[in-house]
Design a protein around this motif. Structure first.
Motif, PDB file in Angstrom:
ATOM      1  N   TYR A 158     151.225  75.284 106.136  1.00 24.59           N
ATOM      2  CA  TYR A 158     150.848  76.042 104.941  1.00 24.59           C
ATOM      3  C   TYR A 158     151.595  77.368 104.838  1.00 24.59           C
ATOM      4  O   TYR A 158     151.935  77.809 103.737  1.00 24.59           O
ATOM      5  N   CYS A 159     151.853  78.022 105.953  1.00 21.57           N
ATOM      6  CA  CYS A 159     152.646  79.259 105.910  1.00 21.57           C
ATOM      7  C   CYS A 159     154.052  78.969 105.394  1.00 21.57           C
ATOM      8  O   CYS A 159     154.569  79.694 104.533  1.00 21.57           O
ATOM      9  N   GLU A 160     154.668  77.920 105.912  1.00 21.24           N
ATOM     10  CA  GLU A 160     156.013  77.552 105.449  1.00 21.24           C
ATOM     11  C   GLU A 160     155.997  77.157 103.978  1.00 21.24           C
ATOM     12  O   GLU A 160     156.894  77.517 103.222  1.00 21.24           O
ATOM     13  N   LYS A 161     154.953  76.427 103.570  1.00 25.86           N
ATOM     14  CA  LYS A 161     154.831  76.013 102.166  1.00 25.86           C
ATOM     15  C   LYS A 161     154.721  77.234 101.245  1.00 25.86           C
ATOM     16  O   LYS A 161     155.357  77.285 100.190  1.00 25.86           O
ATOM     17  N   LEU A 162     153.942  78.228 101.648  1.00 32.32           N
ATOM     18  CA  LEU A 162     153.792  79.428 100.833  1.00 32.32           C
ATOM     19  C   LEU A 162     155.094  80.222 100.762  1.00 32.32           C
ATOM     20  O   LEU A 162     155.517  80.642  99.687  1.00 32.32           O
ATOM     21  N   LEU A 163     155.739  80.415 101.897  1.00 35.35           N
ATOM     22  CA  LEU A 163     156.994  81.162 101.913  1.00 35.35           C
ATOM     23  C   LEU A 163     158.057  80.462 101.065  1.00 35.35           C
ATOM     24  O   LEU A 163     158.787  81.113 100.307  1.00 35.35           O
ATOM     25  N   ASN A 164     158.130  79.146 101.172  1.00 32.28           N
ATOM     26  CA  ASN A 164     159.071  78.402 100.338  1.00 32.28           C
ATOM     27  C   ASN A 164     158.683  78.485  98.864  1.00 32.28           C
ATOM     28  O   ASN A 164     159.553  78.575  97.992  1.00 32.28           O
ATOM     29  N   GLY A 165     157.383  78.474  98.579  1.00 30.15           N
ATOM     30  CA  GLY A 165     156.912  78.603  97.198  1.00 30.15           C
ATOM     31  C   GLY A 165     157.324  79.929  96.574  1.00 30.15           C
ATOM     32  O   GLY A 165     157.756  79.976  95.420  1.00 30.15           O
ATOM     33  N   PHE A 166     157.209  81.013  97.345  1.00 27.91           N
ATOM     34  CA  PHE A 166     157.629  82.315  96.831  1.00 27.91           C
ATOM     35  C   PHE A 166     159.144  82.353  96.622  1.00 27.91           C
ATOM     36  O   PHE A 166     159.627  82.895  95.633  1.00 27.91           O
TER      37      PHE A 166
END
Length: 140
Positions: A8-16
């Motif tokens: 989820y951290c990677e998903k959020l960072l990629n989302g931003f």
């Protein structure tokens, strides 16, 4: 738990980095912030024990979480909708708001990391620095 946190951290960072809409990033951000705030004592124990077989993954999740939280504070508004409060600083469910609005979930998560112990606070900055220099995640 640790594997999901990393995901989820990677998903959020990629989302931003991909400029995804807030409707996609806010729920993930809130989930990460609440998880980090809730599990800060657990992370502190893992770091202090220094014996865990999961220590490397714990360092990774802590570093990614700090980067995700910092990105959340930078990219997401503190308040999503107008306040319904009139003459009181307390919300309907009893949550207290600061004079400028409610505290950002990211700020609360960072505060919990610091309050969980000096070792976790130092480790979180070191891990975030190490990850931001080596990983291919583009957050800024």
């Amino acid at each position: 738990f640790i594997g999901l946190s990393i995901h989820y951290c990677e998903k959020l960072l990629n989302g931003f980095s991909q400029s995804l809409p807030m409707s996609e990033t806010i729920p993930i951000s809130r989930l990460i912030c609440l998880t980090v705030a809730s599990f800060a004592p657990f992370f502190a124990t893992m770091i202090e024990s220094d014996q865990s077989a999961l220590l490397e993954k714990t360092h990774r999740v802590i570093g990614l979480a700090v980067l995700a939280i910092a990105s959340s504070i930078t990219n997401l508004p503190e308040l999503i909708v107008a306040s319904t409060l009139v003459n009181t600083r307390y919300d309907i469910r009893g949550a207290m708001r600061a004079p400028g609005g409610e505290d950002h979930c990211g700020c609360i998560a960072l505060m919990r990391i610091v309050k969980a112990g000096e070792e976790l606070a130092k480790c979180s900055l070191e891990c975030a620095s190490r990850i931001s220099n080596t990983d291919i995640i583009v957050t800024y």
